[in-house]
Design a protein around this motif. Structure first.
Motif, mmCIF file in Angstrom:
data_model
loop_
_atom_site.group_PDB
_atom_site.id
_atom_site.type_symbol
_atom_site.label_atom_id
_atom_site.label_comp_id
_atom_site.label_asym_id
_atom_site.label_seq_id
_atom_site.Cartn_x
_atom_site.Cartn_y
_atom_site.Cartn_z
ATOM 1 N N SER A 181 -9.422 0.787 -0.727
ATOM 2 C CA SER A 181 -9.505 -0.100 -1.888
ATOM 3 C C SER A 181 -8.374 -1.126 -1.892
ATOM 4 O O SER A 181 -8.592 -2.320 -2.124
ATOM 5 C CB SER A 181 -9.470 0.725 -3.166
ATOM 6 O OG SER A 181 -9.436 -0.095 -4.312
ATOM 7 N N SER A 182 -7.158 -0.677 -1.615
ATOM 8 C CA SER A 182 -5.996 -1.580 -1.676
ATOM 9 C C SER A 182 -5.979 -2.585 -0.532
ATOM 10 O O SER A 182 -5.477 -3.694 -0.688
ATOM 11 C CB SER A 182 -4.707 -0.754 -1.660
ATOM 12 O OG SER A 182 -4.645 0.109 -2.769
ATOM 13 N N SER A 183 -6.527 -2.195 0.616
ATOM 14 C CA SER A 183 -6.524 -3.100 1.767
ATOM 15 C C SER A 183 -7.716 -4.041 1.763
ATOM 16 O O SER A 183 -7.691 -5.086 2.423
ATOM 17 C CB SER A 183 -6.541 -2.290 3.064
ATOM 18 O OG SER A 183 -7.763 -1.561 3.187
ATOM 19 N N GLY A 184 -8.775 -3.658 1.025
ATOM 20 C CA GLY A 184 -10.008 -4.448 1.059
ATOM 21 C C GLY A 184 -10.821 -4.200 2.320
ATOM 22 O O GLY A 184 -11.755 -4.957 2.613
ATOM 23 N N ILE A 185 -10.475 -3.147 3.064
ATOM 24 C CA ILE A 185 -11.175 -2.809 4.308
ATOM 25 C C ILE A 185 -11.687 -1.373 4.189
ATOM 26 O O ILE A 185 -10.925 -0.465 3.835
ATOM 27 C CB ILE A 185 -10.243 -2.929 5.532
ATOM 28 C CG1 ILE A 185 -9.686 -4.351 5.646
ATOM 29 C CG2 ILE A 185 -10.977 -2.555 6.817
ATOM 30 C CD1 ILE A 185 -8.591 -4.486 6.697
ATOM 31 N N ASP A 186 -12.954 -1.152 4.504
ATOM 32 C CA ASP A 186 -13.519 0.190 4.441
ATOM 33 C C ASP A 186 -13.132 0.960 5.707
ATOM 34 O O ASP A 186 -13.654 0.699 6.789
ATOM 35 C CB ASP A 186 -15.041 0.111 4.315
ATOM 36 C CG ASP A 186 -15.675 1.486 4.137
ATOM 37 O OD1 ASP A 186 -14.918 2.480 4.091
ATOM 38 O OD2 ASP A 186 -16.916 1.561 4.054
ATOM 39 N N PHE A 187 -12.210 1.907 5.550
ATOM 40 C CA PHE A 187 -11.755 2.711 6.681
ATOM 41 C C PHE A 187 -12.436 4.072 6.748
ATOM 42 O O PHE A 187 -11.990 4.955 7.492
ATOM 43 C CB PHE A 187 -10.237 2.912 6.602
ATOM 44 C CG PHE A 187 -9.435 1.678 6.935
ATOM 45 C CD1 PHE A 187 -9.401 1.184 8.227
ATOM 46 C CD2 PHE A 187 -8.730 1.008 5.942
ATOM 47 C CE1 PHE A 187 -8.668 0.047 8.535
ATOM 48 C CE2 PHE A 187 -7.982 -0.126 6.239
ATOM 49 C CZ PHE A 187 -7.958 -0.614 7.542
ATOM 50 N N ILE B 168 0.837 -1.200 0.000
ATOM 51 C CA ILE B 168 0.000 0.000 0.000
ATOM 52 C C ILE B 168 0.871 1.248 0.000
ATOM 53 O O ILE B 168 0.638 2.197 -0.764
ATOM 54 C CB ILE B 168 -0.952 -0.004 1.215
ATOM 55 C CG1 ILE B 168 -2.037 -1.074 1.036
ATOM 56 C CG2 ILE B 168 -1.600 1.364 1.398
ATOM 57 C CD1 ILE B 168 -2.881 -1.298 2.268
ATOM 58 N N LEU B 169 1.897 1.283 0.839
ATOM 59 C CA LEU B 169 2.779 2.453 0.918
ATOM 60 C C LEU B 169 3.562 2.646 -0.378
ATOM 61 O O LEU B 169 3.682 3.773 -0.882
ATOM 62 C CB LEU B 169 3.738 2.301 2.101
ATOM 63 C CG LEU B 169 3.102 2.270 3.491
ATOM 64 C CD1 LEU B 169 4.176 2.052 4.555
ATOM 65 C CD2 LEU B 169 2.336 3.557 3.777
ATOM 66 N N ASN C 78 -9.489 6.706 -0.153
ATOM 67 C CA ASN C 78 -10.049 5.714 -1.072
ATOM 68 C C ASN C 78 -8.999 4.708 -1.507
ATOM 69 O O ASN C 78 -9.291 3.510 -1.653
ATOM 70 C CB ASN C 78 -10.660 6.401 -2.289
ATOM 71 C CG ASN C 78 -11.892 7.215 -1.936
ATOM 72 O OD1 ASN C 78 -12.529 6.968 -0.911
ATOM 73 N ND2 ASN C 78 -12.236 8.190 -2.764
ATOM 74 N N TYR C 79 -7.773 5.181 -1.730
ATOM 75 C CA TYR C 79 -6.714 4.255 -2.145
ATOM 76 C C TYR C 79 -6.425 3.234 -1.046
ATOM 77 O O TYR C 79 -6.310 2.032 -1.324
ATOM 78 C CB TYR C 79 -5.434 5.020 -2.499
ATOM 79 C CG TYR C 79 -4.358 4.097 -3.032
ATOM 80 C CD1 TYR C 79 -4.259 3.845 -4.392
ATOM 81 C CD2 TYR C 79 -3.479 3.436 -2.169
ATOM 82 C CE1 TYR C 79 -3.307 2.963 -4.887
ATOM 83 C CE2 TYR C 79 -2.525 2.561 -2.652
ATOM 84 C CZ TYR C 79 -2.444 2.328 -4.011
ATOM 85 O OH TYR C 79 -1.507 1.444 -4.494
#
Length: 560
Positions: A470-476, A446-447, A466-467
């Motif tokens: 989306s990249s983690s698959g977790i809605d933060f 991600i980084l 959003n990045y």
């Protein structure tokens, strides 16, 4: 770099109106300072700014140390992005500096002044590309009294009582010392050059690489430095002093990187013993976590400065103690001991090459993007040196310095900075995300991915949010909304009833949810929300009090 989604005046107006309204709501309806006309002109994307896109700054200055004045010129290359544009070009330059004259294609250009805003009356037949405007200026620039916090020119003396000049202007902007477009949304796509004329007894350093040195007839020399990459207005800087150079080559992720250290002559030994090893260790760690150094073409420099530090692109200011630690005295603000494993200023300011200079917030209200990731770098470098638990403990030790005085994100469009919590609380957000993802390989990607995706770009908070989601698959989203846009820290409220742990979050947004670990649940995450939940437990609070894992920034409250 003209941000891609701003396409006309109406879009610009709606964009700013939307953001200001949203941020006003986030401030929880507390009384706010009423923005002035100058705030809006300085901080928004005005009709006099939007139609032209900066391509290159060619800046020449002659600082006069004895009189604390500057004479100079800036040749601005720009493209026209909208042929039906305002007849005026907005240039920012803070009084008492003044524009002396303006020329385009050999013809004099008229202009008017509105305090720190200058309007150039340009001909209507502007071509689409490669336009140039030459602005001559002079005067006594704002002097920084507490650099780098208040911004301006720094007219200092080194410990041997010799002239030492620099500048730091992140908060108020580069218009404190040269005429420019004083906004973060637009950067010169082709870079910039900075020429500084100084007495022969001194050396002038600036961003990028030294292109030439010209010895003048009046016992002065002109040093011309050039940056090939896009650069924000406040990241352009210069230094004048009795410098010596130490030059090395670092074998990095993109090949050979020149590493130059410009230090005062009496600091040469300190630089060799402390600065260079610290920089090499930090560069290895940051290239691992954040990806290749973003400015190989311009090289890397660290320069002695008469203030603690600043992230001037490819010419980082260093003014700390040549000691390891998190403050100038070599102490450890985390009170954990781990802060003494690195030189905080070196790590923090180097990290800004990735977050701040490579990835730049579109508005200073979003400065947490730059400061939060630079804070995270402090943790990551310590973890690489001393282990992941050391990094966790170091972060937890910094939680206590968060003030929660106001939301991190300020109001957009008025050049307003948010809470100083954008440093540590911004970092805490990223630390909690790392903890929840619980996969170092994924977090690493991600980084690295952020620096690939937004390479040499300006960004909004929403793009970063959003990045990561989306990249983690977790809605933060709910985590970001809580910690960025309010000052309230969630309270984990709990009680025991017949062997059951009953719990929920309070003091938070209605939809807030964040998984956490406790000593009762060991490595198992529980998922509190704002409604009561129940968990069967055999724990006894009298003998084993409930504790929240140190990696989560929340408070607790037991209900009897």
């Amino acid at each position: 770099m003209l941000i891609y989604f701003i396409i006309n005046k109406r879009t610009c107006f709606l964009f700013i109106l939307n953001l200001v309204f949203y941020s006003l709501q986030a401030q929880e309806n507390k009384p706010l300072r009423i923005p002035t006309k100058q705030d809006t002109l300085n901080g928004s994307i005005t009709p006099e700014r939007i139609w032209w896109d900066i391509q290159y700054y060619d800046l020449s200055i002659n600082p006069d140390y004895n009189n604390k004045t500057i004479t100079g010129k800036n040749v601005i290359e720009y493209n026209v992005t909208n042929k039906k544009h305002s007849p005026r070009m907005q240039i920012d330059l803070v009084s008492p500096l003044k524009i002396d004259s303006v020329f385009q294609k050999g013809k004099k250009v008229d202009y008017t002044q509105d305090q720190n805003i200058w309007y150039l009356k340009l001909p209507q037949n502007q071509t689409s590309k490669k336009n140039k405007i030459t602005i001559y200026y002079s005067g006594k620039p704002t002097e920084s009294i507490k650099p780098p916090w208040d911004g301006g020119l720094v007219w200092a003396k080194d410990s041997l009582n010799r002239p030492w000049i620099s500048v730091a202007c992140q908060y108020k902007g580069a218009s404190l010392w040269y005429p420019c477009k004083n906004t973060m949304y637009d950067e010169p796509d082709k870079g910039a050059s900075i020429s500084i004329t100084v007495p022969d007894t001194l050396i002038a350093i600036a961003n990028g690489r030294l292109k030439n040195k010209i010895k003048n007839a009046n016992n002065t020399s002109t040093y011309r430095w050039e940056v090939k990459n896009p650069i924000s207005h406040y990241a352009i800087s210069f230094y004048v002093g009795k410098y010596v150079n130490i030059s090395q080559v670092y074998n990095g992720k993109k090949g050979k990187l020149t590493m130059d250290y410009w230090v005062l002559d009496y600091n040469k030994q300190k630089a060799e013993n402390h600065m260079i090893p610290e920089v090499n260790t930090t560069m290895k760690s940051l290239e691992h976590w954040y990806g290749p150094y973003p400015f190989y073409e311009d090289g890397f420099k660290m320069v002695d400065a008469p203030y603690i530090g600043m992230e001037h692109q490819s010419a980082i200011a260093y003014g700390s103690s040549y000691k390891k630690g998190t403050n100038k005295k070599g102490g450890d603000i985390s009170n954990t001991g781990w802060g003494k494993k690195t030189d905080k200023i070196i790590v923090h300011e180097m990290a800004h090459e990735w977050f701040g200079n490579n990835i730049t917030a579109i508005d200073i209200a979003d400065r947490w993007i730059q400061e939060g990731f630079a804070g995270l770098a402090e943790e990551l470098v310590i973890a690489d040196i001393s282990g992941k638990q050391a990094g966790n403990e170091f972060m937890a030790g910094r939680f206590r310095t968060i003030e929660n005085d106001k939301p991190i994100i300020a109001r957009y469009g008025i050049n307003e900075d948010g809470s100083q919590d954008n440093y540590v609380k911004g970092w805490a957000i990223l630390h909690m995300i790392k903890t929840i993802i619980n996969d170092d390989s994924k977090f690493l990607e991600i980084l690295n991915g952020l620096n690939r995706t937004f390479y040499h770009k300006v960004v909004t908070t929403n793009e970063i949010e959003n990045y990561i989601s989306s990249s983690s698959g977790i809605d933060f989203k709910y985590l970001f909304d809580q910690y960025l846009r309010t000052k309230n820290i969630p309270v984990f409220e709990y009680k025991l009833n017949n062997g059951n742990l009953i719990y929920r979050y309070t003091n938070c947004n209605e939809k807030f949810t964040m998984p956490i670990k406790t000593n009762w649940t060991k490595d198992v995450l529980i998922y509190p929300t704002t409604t009561w939940k129940t968990l069967k437990t055999d724990e006894q609070i009298e003998t084993n009090p409930l504790k929240i894992d140190i990696n989560f920034y929340i408070t607790t409250s037991k209900i009897n």
